[in-house]
Scaffold this motif. Structure first.
Motif, PDB file in Angstrom:
ATOM      1  N   ALA A 179      30.187  32.191  76.395  1.00 16.80           N
ATOM      2  CA  ALA A 179      28.895  31.707  76.887  1.00 16.80           C
ATOM      3  C   ALA A 179      28.220  30.795  75.858  1.00 16.80           C
ATOM      4  CB  ALA A 179      27.991  32.887  77.236  1.00 16.80           C
ATOM      5  N   ASP A 180      28.288  31.178  74.586  1.00 18.60           N
ATOM      6  CA  ASP A 180      27.675  30.352  73.530  1.00 18.60           C
ATOM      7  C   ASP A 180      28.318  28.972  73.477  1.00 18.60           C
ATOM      8  OD1 ASP A 180      25.928  32.347  72.817  1.00 18.60           O
ATOM      9  OD2 ASP A 180      27.122  33.065  71.125  1.00 18.60           O
ATOM     10  N   GLU A 181      29.643  28.940  73.557  1.00 21.95           N
ATOM     11  CA  GLU A 181      30.351  27.660  73.519  1.00 21.95           C
ATOM     12  C   GLU A 181      29.981  26.805  74.724  1.00 21.95           C
ATOM     13  OE1 GLU A 181      33.062  24.649  74.536  1.00 21.95           O
ATOM     14  OE2 GLU A 181      33.008  26.563  75.664  1.00 21.95           O
ATOM     15  N   ALA A 182      29.885  27.434  75.891  1.00 14.38           N
ATOM     16  CA  ALA A 182      29.555  26.694  77.109  1.00 14.38           C
ATOM     17  C   ALA A 182      28.128  26.171  77.081  1.00 14.38           C
ATOM     18  CB  ALA A 182      29.768  27.589  78.330  1.00 14.38           C
ATOM     19  N   MET A 183      27.213  26.935  76.480  1.00 19.48           N
ATOM     20  CA  MET A 183      25.829  26.466  76.374  1.00 19.48           C
ATOM     21  C   MET A 183      25.755  25.162  75.595  1.00 19.48           C
ATOM     22  SD  MET A 183      23.736  30.004  75.617  1.00 19.48           S
ATOM     23  CE  MET A 183      23.924  31.435  76.693  1.00 19.48           C
ATOM     24  N   ARG A 184      26.537  25.078  74.526  1.00 19.26           N
ATOM     25  CA  ARG A 184      26.562  23.839  73.745  1.00 19.26           C
ATOM     26  C   ARG A 184      27.186  22.705  74.549  1.00 19.26           C
ATOM     27  NH1 ARG A 184      27.925  27.755  69.780  1.00 19.26           N
ATOM     28  NH2 ARG A 184      30.152  27.376  70.110  1.00 19.26           N
ATOM     29  N   ARG A 185      28.270  23.006  75.254  1.00 25.90           N
ATOM     30  CA  ARG A 185      29.011  21.974  75.981  1.00 25.90           C
ATOM     31  C   ARG A 185      28.228  21.438  77.173  1.00 25.90           C
ATOM     32  NH1 ARG A 185      33.135  23.483  79.541  1.00 25.90           N
ATOM     33  NH2 ARG A 185      33.201  25.487  78.442  1.00 25.90           N
ATOM     34  N   HIS A 186      27.440  22.298  77.821  1.00 25.59           N
ATOM     35  CA  HIS A 186      26.730  21.893  79.040  1.00 25.59           C
ATOM     36  C   HIS A 186      25.255  21.618  78.803  1.00 25.59           C
ATOM     37  CE1 HIS A 186      30.064  22.599  81.813  1.00 25.59           C
ATOM     38  NE2 HIS A 186      30.332  23.706  81.139  1.00 25.59           N
ATOM     39  N   ARG A 187      24.812  21.617  77.547  1.00 25.45           N
ATOM     40  CA  ARG A 187      23.398  21.402  77.248  1.00 25.45           C
ATOM     41  C   ARG A 187      22.912  20.077  77.851  1.00 25.45           C
ATOM     42  NH1 ARG A 187      23.407  22.476  72.082  1.00 25.45           N
ATOM     43  NH2 ARG A 187      22.681  24.615  72.371  1.00 25.45           N
ATOM     44  N   GLY A 188      21.789  20.145  78.527  1.00 27.41           N
ATOM     45  CA  GLY A 188      21.229  18.955  79.147  1.00 27.41           C
ATOM     46  C   GLY A 188      21.713  18.722  80.570  1.00 27.41           C
ATOM     47  N   ARG A 189      22.750  19.464  80.992  1.00 31.36           N
ATOM     48  CA  ARG A 189      23.272  19.302  82.353  1.00 31.36           C
ATOM     49  C   ARG A 189      23.138  20.586  83.178  1.00 31.36           C
ATOM     50  NH1 ARG A 189      27.177  17.240  79.067  1.00 31.36           N
ATOM     51  NH2 ARG A 189      28.572  18.995  79.464  1.00 31.36           N
ATOM     52  N   MET A 190      23.441  21.727  82.544  1.00 23.40           N
ATOM     53  CA  MET A 190      23.361  23.001  83.251  1.00 23.40           C
ATOM     54  C   MET A 190      22.829  24.055  82.283  1.00 23.40           C
ATOM     55  SD  MET A 190      26.353  25.161  85.288  1.00 23.40           S
ATOM     56  CE  MET A 190      27.411  25.383  83.836  1.00 23.40           C
ATOM     57  N   GLN A 191      21.743  24.707  82.675  1.00 24.36           N
ATOM     58  CA  GLN A 191      21.211  25.798  81.861  1.00 24.36           C
ATOM     59  C   GLN A 191      22.066  27.035  82.093  1.00 24.36           C
ATOM     60  OE1 GLN A 191      17.451  27.383  83.070  1.00 24.36           O
ATOM     61  NE2 GLN A 191      17.033  28.372  81.105  1.00 24.36           N
ATOM     62  N   ILE A 192      22.490  27.671  81.014  1.00 22.22           N
ATOM     63  CA  ILE A 192      23.297  28.884  81.108  1.00 22.22           C
ATOM     64  C   ILE A 192      22.534  30.027  80.446  1.00 22.22           C
ATOM     65  CG2 ILE A 192      25.465  30.019  80.478  1.00 22.22           C
ATOM     66  CD1 ILE A 192      26.745  27.220  80.409  1.00 22.22           C
ATOM     67  N   VAL A 193      22.306  31.094  81.195  1.00 21.04           N
ATOM     68  CA  VAL A 193      21.638  32.278  80.679  1.00 21.04           C
ATOM     69  C   VAL A 193      22.657  33.420  80.673  1.00 21.04           C
ATOM     70  CG1 VAL A 193      19.744  33.916  80.999  1.00 21.04           C
ATOM     71  CG2 VAL A 193      19.428  31.505  81.618  1.00 21.04           C
ATOM     72  N   TYR A 194      22.934  33.939  79.492  1.00 20.78           N
ATOM     73  CA  TYR A 194      23.859  35.078  79.371  1.00 20.78           C
ATOM     74  C   TYR A 194      23.045  36.295  78.964  1.00 20.78           C
ATOM     75  CZ  TYR A 194      27.604  38.136  77.710  1.00 20.78           C
ATOM     76  OH  TYR A 194      28.444  39.209  77.518  1.00 20.78           O
ATOM     77  N   VAL A 195      22.998  37.288  79.825  1.00 15.47           N
ATOM     78  CA  VAL A 195      22.205  38.490  79.589  1.00 15.47           C
ATOM     79  C   VAL A 195      23.130  39.581  79.054  1.00 15.47           C
ATOM     80  CG1 VAL A 195      20.615  40.172  80.578  1.00 15.47           C
ATOM     81  CG2 VAL A 195      20.673  37.837  81.478  1.00 15.47           C
ATOM     82  N   LEU A 196      22.987  39.882  77.763  1.00 17.02           N
ATOM     83  CA  LEU A 196      23.829  40.885  77.118  1.00 17.02           C
ATOM     84  C   LEU A 196      23.591  42.258  77.744  1.00 17.02           C
ATOM     85  CD1 LEU A 196      25.801  40.936  74.614  1.00 17.02           C
ATOM     86  CD2 LEU A 196      23.864  41.874  73.328  1.00 17.02           C
ATOM     87  N   PRO A 197      24.647  43.077  77.900  1.00 19.24           N
ATOM     88  CA  PRO A 197      24.430  44.425  78.442  1.00 19.24           C
ATOM     89  C   PRO A 197      23.478  45.224  77.557  1.00 19.24           C
ATOM     90  CG  PRO A 197      26.784  43.931  78.249  1.00 19.24           C
ATOM     91  CD  PRO A 197      26.060  42.841  77.551  1.00 19.24           C
ATOM     92  N   ASP A 198      22.534  45.925  78.169  1.00 21.73           N
ATOM     93  CA  ASP A 198      21.592  46.737  77.394  1.00 21.73           C
ATOM     94  C   ASP A 198      22.307  47.672  76.431  1.00 21.73           C
ATOM     95  OD1 ASP A 198      19.569  45.548  78.761  1.00 21.73           O
ATOM     96  OD2 ASP A 198      18.769  47.370  79.666  1.00 21.73           O
ATOM     97  N   TYR A 199      23.397  48.264  76.881  1.00 22.56           N
ATOM     98  CA  TYR A 199      24.060  49.289  76.080  1.00 22.56           C
ATOM     99  C   TYR A 199      24.662  48.716  74.800  1.00 22.56           C
ATOM    100  CZ  TYR A 199      23.770  52.806  79.837  1.00 22.56           C
ATOM    101  OH  TYR A 199      23.334  53.708  80.783  1.00 22.56           O
ATOM    102  N   TYR A 200      24.769  47.403  74.703  1.00 20.88           N
ATOM    103  CA  TYR A 200      25.312  46.770  73.498  1.00 20.88           C
ATOM    104  C   TYR A 200      24.237  46.052  72.698  1.00 20.88           C
ATOM    105  CZ  TYR A 200      29.873  47.939  75.331  1.00 20.88           C
ATOM    106  OH  TYR A 200      30.967  48.630  75.806  1.00 20.88           O
TER     107      TYR A 200
END
Length: 334
Positions: A179-200
């Protein structure tokens, strides 16, 4: 899970939308179930648009035909969110319980063609989290403006099936990296929100920005909640828009007042500086895991209740790779 004949009628919903806007609400999400099942969705959208609400249709995409999408656009709908279960068609259809993938892809194409804002939502679990990269690529091909990768929250049926759904620490780490890599690659074109599991997480999330602070849910039968999972707290009674104005429910009802401020908090939460950040965490999770909604969210590593989470992770995925140290934050007595 209420009967269709118990749902609010068109006029009731319009009254609620008007009251919501008068209360200061700016954004409306029409969700379900599947909101397209209702034949009056276009009328509801038109009314919401007329009172000044930015309106999102949260849909499976099944049943979204070009003709209906045009009617919704003409009524004032601005944003459509489509849920996708997996990038693997067989796995996705298995979770959906029907052959829905191609209908979802067709719906996404209609949404883009007609100029709506498009969001894609994917609920992550052990069975699909290894394909996070593929799901990100799929959302990009569909032309999504926003992609939400949300790990399963464990209450209700998800809690009952936690051992089958919870990903391993290695899976979570790999998905986070993707997800982190994709956020950099798609910045400015698609917002990516990755919600980490609470248990982690080490600390709880500020669930919906805090109980009764920014968000409310009106259920099909009119009961009004501070969050989607609130009905799992069986010690609370939720008032209905059939009986009270929305403003009264927001400002005065016992359920919305229950966990505002910090008077309800036990120690160490009340003395903890994080109470202004996470507001004590998720009340639904505290109730589901401890039976008392006023307890600290067990996700928090600053309380001994974290042992509940560690035990659950170990039962579902194996021994943990690390240990937490619990810290007492109770104020000194004078």
């Amino acid at each position: 899970m209420v009967r269709a004949d118990e749902e609010l009628k068109t006029g009731d919903w319009m009254r609620v939308f008007t009251q919501a806007r008068e209360l200061g609400v700016l954004q409306l999400g029409l969700s379900g179930g599947e909101p397209l099942v209702r034949p009056d969705v276009e009328d509801l959208v038109a009314h919401a648009h007329g009172v000044g609400l930015y309106t999102t249709l949260v849909s499976s995409g099944v049943g979204l035909t070009p003709g209906r999408a045009r009617k919704l656009r003409d009524a004032g709908l601005e944003h459509i969110q489509i849920s996708i279960q997996d990038s693997d068609e067989k796995a996705a259809d298995s979770v959906a319980g029907m052959r829905a993938v191609r209908q979802k892809l067709s719906a996404a194409a209609i949404v883009r063609e007609l100029g709506f804002a498009l969001s894609i939502n994917v609920v992550l679990h052990r069975g699909n989290i290894d394909r996070v990269g593929e799901m990100i690529d799929l959302a990009a091909r569909l032309g999504a403006d926003r992609l939400e990768l949300a790990n399963t929250q464990y209450y209700g049926w998800a809690l009952a099936n936690r051992n089958a759904l919870m990903p391993s620490p290695a899976q979570v780490a790999a998905a986070s990296d993707a997800a982190d890599e994709a956020m950099r690659r798609h910045r400015g074109r698609m917002q990516i929100v990755y919600v980490l599991p609470d248990y982690y997480e080490s600390y709880p999330k500020p669930c919906y920005g805090g109980w009764g602070r920014h968000y409310l849910v009106v259920m099909p039968d009119g009961r009004t909640l501070p969050c989607h999972g609130a009905t799992h707290i069986t010690t609370l009674r939720f008032d209905s828009v059939r009986d009270h104005a929305l403003r009264w429910i927001w400002e005065e009802s016992a359920a919305f007042q229950a966990f505002r401020g910090d008077a309800w908090m036990p120690e160490p939460c009340r003395a903890c500086p994080r109470k202004a950040i996470d507001f004590g965490g998720c009340r639904c999770q505290a109730f589901a895991l401890t039976g008392n909604a006023t307890n600290p969210d067990p996700v928090c590593t600053l309380t001994p209740l974290r042992a509940i989470i560690d035990k659950a992770v170990q039962e579902a995925t194996g021994p943990p790779a690390y240990q937490y140290r619990y810290i007492s934050l109770a104020p000194e007595r004078t």
